[in-house]
Design a protein around this motif. Structure first.
Motif, PDB file in Angstrom:
ATOM      1  N   GLN A   1      22.519  21.918  42.725  1.00 19.21           N
ATOM      2  CA  GLN A   1      23.972  21.631  42.914  1.00 19.21           C
ATOM      3  C   GLN A   1      24.460  20.757  41.882  1.00 19.21           C
ATOM      4  O   GLN A   1      25.579  20.774  41.287  1.00 19.21           O
ATOM      5  CB  GLN A   1      24.094  20.887  44.410  1.00 19.21           C
ATOM      6  CG  GLN A   1      24.035  22.082  45.339  1.00 19.21           C
ATOM      7  CD  GLN A   1      24.169  21.317  46.884  1.00 19.21           C
ATOM      8  OE1 GLN A   1      23.340  20.265  47.014  1.00 19.21           O
ATOM      9  NE2 GLN A   1      24.517  21.967  47.757  1.00 19.21           N
ATOM     10  N   ASP A   2      23.446  19.627  41.426  1.00 19.12           N
ATOM     11  CA  ASP A   2      23.616  18.655  40.482  1.00 19.12           C
ATOM     12  C   ASP A   2      24.136  19.529  39.144  1.00 19.12           C
ATOM     13  O   ASP A   2      24.991  19.104  38.320  1.00 19.12           O
ATOM     14  CB  ASP A   2      22.732  17.649  40.355  1.00 19.12           C
ATOM     15  CG  ASP A   2      22.434  16.885  41.488  1.00 19.12           C
ATOM     16  OD1 ASP A   2      23.483  16.651  42.466  1.00 19.12           O
ATOM     17  OD2 ASP A   2      21.436  16.172  41.709  1.00 19.12           O
TER      18      ASP A   2
ATOM     19  N   LYS B   1      32.260  31.533  39.941  1.00 21.95           N
ATOM     20  CA  LYS B   1      32.624  30.344  38.820  1.00 21.95           C
ATOM     21  C   LYS B   1      31.542  30.686  37.948  1.00 21.95           C
ATOM     22  O   LYS B   1      32.057  30.494  36.558  1.00 21.95           O
ATOM     23  CB  LYS B   1      32.502  28.953  39.429  1.00 21.95           C
ATOM     24  CG  LYS B   1      32.782  27.797  38.770  1.00 21.95           C
ATOM     25  CD  LYS B   1      32.968  26.556  39.395  1.00 21.95           C
ATOM     26  CE  LYS B   1      33.512  25.377  38.683  1.00 21.95           C
ATOM     27  NZ  LYS B   1      33.721  24.163  39.598  1.00 21.95           N
TER      28      LYS B   1
ATOM     29  N   GLN C   1      30.716  29.996  50.159  1.00 20.79           N
ATOM     30  CA  GLN C   1      30.293  28.973  48.859  1.00 20.79           C
ATOM     31  C   GLN C   1      29.333  29.829  48.215  1.00 20.79           C
ATOM     32  O   GLN C   1      29.491  29.800  47.036  1.00 20.79           O
ATOM     33  CB  GLN C   1      28.973  28.260  49.564  1.00 20.79           C
ATOM     34  CG  GLN C   1      29.869  26.908  50.324  1.00 20.79           C
ATOM     35  CD  GLN C   1      30.099  25.747  49.280  1.00 20.79           C
ATOM     36  OE1 GLN C   1      30.285  26.063  48.179  1.00 20.79           O
ATOM     37  NE2 GLN C   1      30.695  24.523  49.978  1.00 20.79           N
TER      38      GLN C   1
ATOM     39  N   GLU D   1      34.362  22.644  29.912  1.00 19.64           N
ATOM     40  CA  GLU D   1      34.592  21.903  31.010  1.00 19.64           C
ATOM     41  C   GLU D   1      35.704  22.898  31.833  1.00 19.64           C
ATOM     42  O   GLU D   1      36.763  22.599  31.678  1.00 19.64           O
ATOM     43  CB  GLU D   1      35.277  20.576  30.487  1.00 19.64           C
ATOM     44  CG  GLU D   1      34.446  19.623  29.782  1.00 19.64           C
ATOM     45  CD  GLU D   1      35.261  18.436  29.474  1.00 19.64           C
ATOM     46  OE1 GLU D   1      36.262  18.321  29.875  1.00 19.64           O
ATOM     47  OE2 GLU D   1      34.551  17.716  28.622  1.00 19.64           O
TER      48      GLU D   1
ATOM     49  N   MET E   1      24.919  27.749  38.656  1.00 20.44           N
ATOM     50  CA  MET E   1      25.719  28.091  39.552  1.00 20.44           C
ATOM     51  C   MET E   1      25.312  29.534  40.160  1.00 20.44           C
ATOM     52  O   MET E   1      25.511  29.571  41.496  1.00 20.44           O
ATOM     53  CB  MET E   1      27.084  28.256  38.851  1.00 20.44           C
ATOM     54  CG  MET E   1      27.685  27.175  38.458  1.00 20.44           C
ATOM     55  SD  MET E   1      29.373  27.305  37.379  1.00 20.44           S
ATOM     56  CE  MET E   1      29.659  25.559  36.996  1.00 20.44           C
TER      57      MET E   1
ATOM     58  N   ASP F   1      36.935  22.834  34.548  1.00 12.54           N
ATOM     59  CA  ASP F   1      37.805  22.253  35.454  1.00 12.54           C
ATOM     60  C   ASP F   1      38.695  21.542  34.818  1.00 12.54           C
ATOM     61  O   ASP F   1      39.644  20.983  35.573  1.00 12.54           O
ATOM     62  CB  ASP F   1      37.264  21.804  36.623  1.00 12.54           C
ATOM     63  CG  ASP F   1      36.263  22.612  37.598  1.00 12.54           C
ATOM     64  OD1 ASP F   1      36.972  23.843  37.685  1.00 12.54           O
ATOM     65  OD2 ASP F   1      35.467  22.344  38.139  1.00 12.54           O
TER      66      ASP F   1
ATOM     67  N   TRP G   1      30.589  30.005  43.870  1.00  9.31           N
ATOM     68  CA  TRP G   1      29.560  29.735  43.014  1.00  9.31           C
ATOM     69  C   TRP G   1      29.448  30.976  42.020  1.00  9.31           C
ATOM     70  O   TRP G   1      29.229  30.554  40.708  1.00  9.31           O
ATOM     71  CB  TRP G   1      28.494  28.915  43.370  1.00  9.31           C
ATOM     72  CG  TRP G   1      28.502  27.618  44.144  1.00  9.31           C
ATOM     73  CD1 TRP G   1      28.313  27.165  45.015  1.00  9.31           C
ATOM     74  CD2 TRP G   1      28.894  26.715  43.168  1.00  9.31           C
ATOM     75  NE1 TRP G   1      28.539  25.791  45.127  1.00  9.31           N
ATOM     76  CE2 TRP G   1      28.833  25.316  43.847  1.00  9.31           C
ATOM     77  CE3 TRP G   1      29.079  26.420  41.794  1.00  9.31           C
ATOM     78  CZ2 TRP G   1      29.391  23.986  43.541  1.00  9.31           C
ATOM     79  CZ3 TRP G   1      29.444  25.099  41.364  1.00  9.31           C
ATOM     80  CH2 TRP G   1      29.406  23.890  42.032  1.00  9.31           C
TER      81      TRP G   1
ATOM     82  N   ALA H   1      27.507  21.288  39.101  1.00  7.16           N
ATOM     83  CA  ALA H   1      28.573  20.379  39.299  1.00  7.16           C
ATOM     84  C   ALA H   1      28.784  19.874  37.926  1.00  7.16           C
ATOM     85  O   ALA H   1      29.978  19.724  37.427  1.00  7.16           O
ATOM     86  CB  ALA H   1      28.193  19.323  40.097  1.00  7.16           C
TER      87      ALA H   1
END
Length: 335
Positions: free
Chosen positions: A176-177, A213, A206, A308, A187, A310, A210, A180
């Motif tokens: 998850q880290d 993404k 979820q 990046e 992912m 997002d 993921w 993110a």
């Protein structure tokens, strides 16, 4: 008179034998099987060739001949013997094979080797499990559940199950880290965990998010790599770049080889090709400059998009590529 009494006594003495031994079995052996030890119904007889006087019945005959310390050649047959019969048995020995004792030793050695291998596998699983390896923990749970290489123990199985669950939660948190932070491989791995419910609660929504993404970022990376390759290979003067091959075409020589015996012809071709290429490059230069700027812009935009995904810049880039830039610019202004 004494002779008569002796013969009569001999007849009386042999009478039981003569009454029971009414059949003859003759064992024939060739040179190859001569000397083989015979057993009849498990009882040792003479060596082959020989005759045996036997009563009527069913018999199993075996002949063995040693070949070295651990091998022998064997013959075996089964037959019925009638009263007052003569039975012929031709002894034909098999190819060399292990003796019973040698086979026992070999089986014992194989069993010991298998046990040592199982012990080594158990040791490897235990070491992996103790180091926090998930596959090692799963192996130990299976072992204590089924008794494979260890004594069955529900308590031990539960103990390793608790450790496995904790390790899976830690692994999921690390993914998850990393996810993110923009790692697409993390992912995709995290999506699998959500789909399986491993280390995290099962959540198909979820998992799908993921996975989508991660795939988008990988696709952007591939586009960036392709743009970088195009940018690396790009030239403002493509026609001049092909002058040597064009000159060789005019001179009749092989492509890619600047050496030829017709030096004058090649030189002429080189001059003509260079002149034509220079004119063509001058004509296309504005278009080439525009294409170069476009490639640089695309490479820079995709760099923001994959590093990046997002960010506002990345969103503007994606929206711009879909002819939706005004909406994103308005969104940026609101923030």
């Amino acid at each position: 008179m004494q002779l008569v009494r002796y013969m009569a006594g001999l007849v009386l003495a042999l009478a039981p034998v003569m009454a029971s031994a009414d059949s003859i079995v003759r064992f024939y052996c060739d040179e190859d099987s001569e000397g083989a030890a015979l057993t009849v119904n498990g009882r040792a007889q003479d060596t082959c060739p020989t005759d045996a006087i036997l009563p009527a019945g069913t018999y199993t005959v075996t002949a063995r001949k040693a070949v070295g310390a651990d091998q022998e050649r064997v013959f075996s047959t089964r037959f019925d013997l009638a009263d007052n019969a003569i039975k012929r048995v031709d002894v034909v020995l098999s190819q060399p094979q292990l003796t019973a004792e040698a086979q026992k030793r070999r089986d014992a050695a194989a069993k010991a080797a298998a046990a040592a291998q199982q012990e080594q596998a158990l040791k490897a699983d235990l070491e992996k499990a103790q180091s926090g390896d998930i596959a090692g923990m799963q192996a130990m749970i299976e072992r204590y559940t089924s008794g494979n290489g260890v004594a069955k123990s529900a308590a031990k199985a539960r103990e390793w199950t608790d450790k496995l669950n904790a390790a899976q939660r830690d692994h999921a948190q690390k993914l998850q880290d990393q996810a993110a932070g923009g790692n697409p491989q993390a992912m995709l791995a995290l999506a699998n965990l959500y789909r399986q419910g491993t280390g995290v609660p099962a959540d198909e929504q979820q998992a799908t998010a993921w996975e989508k993404k991660g795939k988008e970022i990988i696709a952007a990376q591939n586009v960036r790599a392709a743009n970088a390759k195009k940018l690396q290979d790009f030239t403002l003067f493509p026609f001049l770049k092909s002058v040597p091959d064009a000159a060789m075409e005019l001179s009749g020589g092989p492509k890619g080889d600047p050496t030829t015996s017709a030096v004058f012809t090649f030189s002429f071709g080189l001059i003509v090709s260079g002149a034509v290429a220079s004119v063509m490059d001058l004509v296309t230069l504005p278009f080439n400059i525009t294409e170069l700027q476009s490639l640089k812009k695309a490479a820079a935009g995709h760099a923001a998009a994959w590093s990046e995904p997002d960010s506002m810049m990345a969103r503007a880039h994606h929206a711009g590529s879909r002819a939706q830039a005004p909406a994103v610019v308005a969104d940026i202004a609101l923030h």
